[in-house]
Design an enzyme around this catalytic site. Structure first.
Site, PDB file in Angstrom:
ATOM      1  CE1 TYR A 152      -3.722   2.478   0.839  1.00 32.52           C
ATOM      2  CE2 TYR A 152      -2.383   3.128   2.722  1.00 32.52           C
ATOM      3  CZ  TYR A 152      -3.459   3.351   1.885  1.00 32.52           C
ATOM      4  OH  TYR A 152      -4.280   4.435   2.103  1.00 32.52           O
ATOM      5  CD  GLN A 223      -0.883  -1.137  18.976  1.00 36.43           C
ATOM      6  OE1 GLN A 223      -0.480  -1.418  20.101  1.00 36.43           O
ATOM      7  NE2 GLN A 223      -1.746  -1.901  18.344  1.00 36.43           N
TER       8      GLN A 223
HETATM    9  P1  NAD Z   1     -12.876   3.793   1.015  1.00 39.37           P
HETATM   10  O1  NAD Z   1     -12.438   2.385   0.799  1.00 39.37           O
HETATM   11  O2  NAD Z   1     -14.058   4.030   1.877  1.00 39.37           O
HETATM   12  O3  NAD Z   1     -13.151   4.502  -0.398  1.00 39.37           O
HETATM   13  C1  NAD Z   1     -12.418   4.191  -1.546  1.00 39.37           C
HETATM   14  C2  NAD Z   1     -13.421   3.984  -2.667  1.00 39.37           C
HETATM   15  O4  NAD Z   1     -12.708   3.714  -3.862  1.00 39.37           O
HETATM   16  C3  NAD Z   1     -14.351   2.787  -2.414  1.00 39.37           C
HETATM   17  O5  NAD Z   1     -15.696   3.186  -2.423  1.00 39.37           O
HETATM   18  C4  NAD Z   1     -14.051   1.844  -3.559  1.00 39.37           C
HETATM   19  O6  NAD Z   1     -15.183   1.163  -4.049  1.00 39.37           O
HETATM   20  C5  NAD Z   1     -13.488   2.804  -4.598  1.00 39.37           C
HETATM   21  N1  NAD Z   1     -12.674   2.101  -5.571  1.00 39.37           N
HETATM   22  C6  NAD Z   1     -11.757   1.106  -5.356  1.00 39.37           C
HETATM   23  N2  NAD Z   1     -11.276   0.662  -6.512  1.00 39.37           N
HETATM   24  C7  NAD Z   1     -11.893   1.384  -7.480  1.00 39.37           C
HETATM   25  C8  NAD Z   1     -11.830   1.362  -8.888  1.00 39.37           C
HETATM   26  N3  NAD Z   1     -11.029   0.507  -9.531  1.00 39.37           N
HETATM   27  N4  NAD Z   1     -12.601   2.218  -9.579  1.00 39.37           N
HETATM   28  C9  NAD Z   1     -13.452   3.076  -8.935  1.00 39.37           C
HETATM   29  N5  NAD Z   1     -13.552   3.141  -7.594  1.00 39.37           N
HETATM   30  C10 NAD Z   1     -12.789   2.300  -6.886  1.00 39.37           C
HETATM   31  O7  NAD Z   1     -11.595   4.559   1.552  1.00 39.37           O
HETATM   32  P2  NAD Z   1     -11.462   6.036   2.172  1.00 39.37           P
HETATM   33  O8  NAD Z   1     -11.164   5.871   3.597  1.00 39.37           O
HETATM   34  O9  NAD Z   1     -12.598   6.876   1.754  1.00 39.37           O
HETATM   35  O10 NAD Z   1     -10.119   6.519   1.448  1.00 39.37           O
HETATM   36  C11 NAD Z   1     -10.117   7.418   0.345  1.00 39.37           C
HETATM   37  C12 NAD Z   1      -8.682   7.672  -0.092  1.00 39.37           C
HETATM   38  O11 NAD Z   1      -7.937   8.217   0.995  1.00 39.37           O
HETATM   39  C13 NAD Z   1      -7.922   6.410  -0.542  1.00 39.37           C
HETATM   40  O12 NAD Z   1      -7.040   6.725  -1.581  1.00 39.37           O
HETATM   41  C14 NAD Z   1      -7.118   6.054   0.685  1.00 39.37           C
HETATM   42  O13 NAD Z   1      -5.966   5.305   0.371  1.00 39.37           O
HETATM   43  C15 NAD Z   1      -6.776   7.433   1.222  1.00 39.37           C
HETATM   44  N6  NAD Z   1      -6.455   7.418   2.654  1.00 39.37           N
HETATM   45  C16 NAD Z   1      -7.445   7.140   3.559  1.00 39.37           C
HETATM   46  C17 NAD Z   1      -7.123   7.109   4.911  1.00 39.37           C
HETATM   47  C18 NAD Z   1      -8.170   6.804   5.949  1.00 39.37           C
HETATM   48  O14 NAD Z   1      -7.831   6.751   7.135  1.00 39.37           O
HETATM   49  N7  NAD Z   1      -9.424   6.588   5.593  1.00 39.37           N
HETATM   50  C19 NAD Z   1      -5.811   7.355   5.338  1.00 39.37           C
HETATM   51  C20 NAD Z   1      -4.844   7.627   4.389  1.00 39.37           C
HETATM   52  C21 NAD Z   1      -5.185   7.678   3.043  1.00 39.37           C
END
Ligand code: NAD
Length: 328
Positions: A152, A223
């Site tokens: 990741y 942690q």
């Molecule tokens: P989430 O999993 O709730 O939302 C991500 C969305 O992306 C999901 O609804 C999923 O269906 C969609 N998705 C996945 N593959 C896809 C594809 N091929 N085409 C279209 N849609 C697709 O996650 P989140 O918590 O809302 O995170 C949003 C972003 O923020 C992500 O990039 C995540 O890595 C980043 N992020 C989140 C956190 C956190 O704590 N939530 C921390 C650091 C980074």
């Protein structure tokens, strides 16, 4: 600066952060919002019939061109991700998200997108700086020399660099945030992709609703982490996207707690005390991580400031309603 009539595309808008962003843009009066996600719409956390909703797999290049047609501003929040339990066991799937950001960048470049936001993560930071629970908070420069979270984190670091080079080589205005643990209502709290705050609420609520008075904690509970409430995440994301700042920047809370302290907070909200057990074999991530907010304070004159206790109260209430509503 974008106008309220400009087309804003939220990729991953069926997910936790994306769903809140769409809701917030609507609240502010943006009249043209397009929400794109791979999941069936019935599984989106928030869905608004009065905006354009598209189900597309953004790993596919042509889908990205469909998604970004006419877009002024793009928020890329789409990724195959979850909490530690997911990312430690699904490194290949996490790395495939590189296709999403790569194809979105190409479409944004070719279709004349004005602003492109990418959601990176604190998982890009060098693991050697996160071995001690008594952490020194992570500054942006601590991502290098690179030793990010396997799978990741490498994908996030690579995609950050793609954003940089698309800006340098093609003039696409990219903005990159490194989110630190975001939590709040309308997110995953079960099924294997949930993160610590939601998982903690779910376990305590299960006991509250009549289950065993036990609380299993992953790792030894010492942690440390910081957790950012969703409202702060939305504010920082939009301020950064509108700003002139081009380098990756932390968007995270600097209120550091141990996982045991997080459990204390949830028990206090619930008004219950549980017998704790510690699963030392479960995925637990790095020993300590906090956000150094020196840069964001300089650049945006602001930092995430919702107290963990306040944000957890709202999160707990929402998860409680979901679980109580279906009787478990
Ligand atoms: P989430 O999993 O709730 O939302 C991500 C969305 O992306 C999901 O609804 C999923 O269906 C969609 N998705 C996945 N593959 C896809 C594809 N091929 N085409 C279209 N849609 C697709 O996650 P989140 O918590 O809302 O995170 C949003 C972003 O923020 C992500 O990039 C995540 O890595 C980043 N992020 C989140 C956190 C956190 O704590 N939530 C921390 C650091 C980074």
């Amino acid at each position: 600066m974008s106008l309220k009539s400009d087309l804003v595309v939220v990729c991953g808008g069926g997910g936790f952060i994306g769903g809140h962003l769409v809701a917030d843009l609507r609240r502010q009066g943006f009249t043209r919002v397009r929400c794109v996600d791979a999941k069936p719409q019935t599984q989106w956390y928030q869905r608004f019939p009065d905006i354009e909703n598209l189900v597309l797999d953004l790993e596919d290049k042509s889908a990205c061109y469909t998604a970004l047609q006419g877009a002024h501003t793009v928020y890329n929040l789409a990724a195959d991700m979850g909490g530690m339990g997911f990312i430690e066991l699904n490194k290949g799937l996490c790395m495939l998200s590189v296709l999403i950001n790569t194809h979105l960048l190409m479409a944004a470049r070719d279709l004349g997108t004005q602003r492109f936001f990418y959601a990176s993560s604190a998982c890009v930071y060098n693991a050697d700086k996160q071995r001690d629970p008594n952490v020194t908070a992570l500054k942006e420069e601590d991502a290098y020399p690179a030793l990010p979270e396997d799978g990741y984190g490498w994908e996030k670091l690579f995609s950050e660099r793609m954003c940089r080079h698309f800006r340098e080589d093609f003039g696409l205005l990219t903005r990159v945030a490194r989110y630190h643990n975001v939590y709040g209502p309308f997110g995953t709290f079960e099924g294997g992709r949930e993160k610590a705050p939601a998982a903690m609420c779910r376990k305590v609520i299960a006991a509250k609703l009549g289950g065993p008075k036990e609380l299993e904690i992953w790792g030894d509970g010492h942690q440390t982490r910081s957790f950012m409430y969703i409202d702060d995440c939305l504010k920082g994301t939009q301020m950064l996207t509108a700003s002139d700042f081009v380098e990756p920047i932390n968007i995270g809370s600097s209120e550091l707690v141990s996982i045991n302290q997080l459990a204390d907070i949830v028990e206090e909200i619930a008004g219950i005390k549980l017998n704790r057990s510690y699963n030392l074999k479960a995925p637990k991530g790095v020993n300590g991580r906090n956000s150094d907010n020196t840069l964001i304070k300089q650049v945006l004159g602001w930092e995430p400031d919702t107290r963990l206790r306040d944000g957890m109260e709202k999160t707990y209430r929402w998860i409680y309603d979901q679980m109580a509503g279906r009787g478990s």
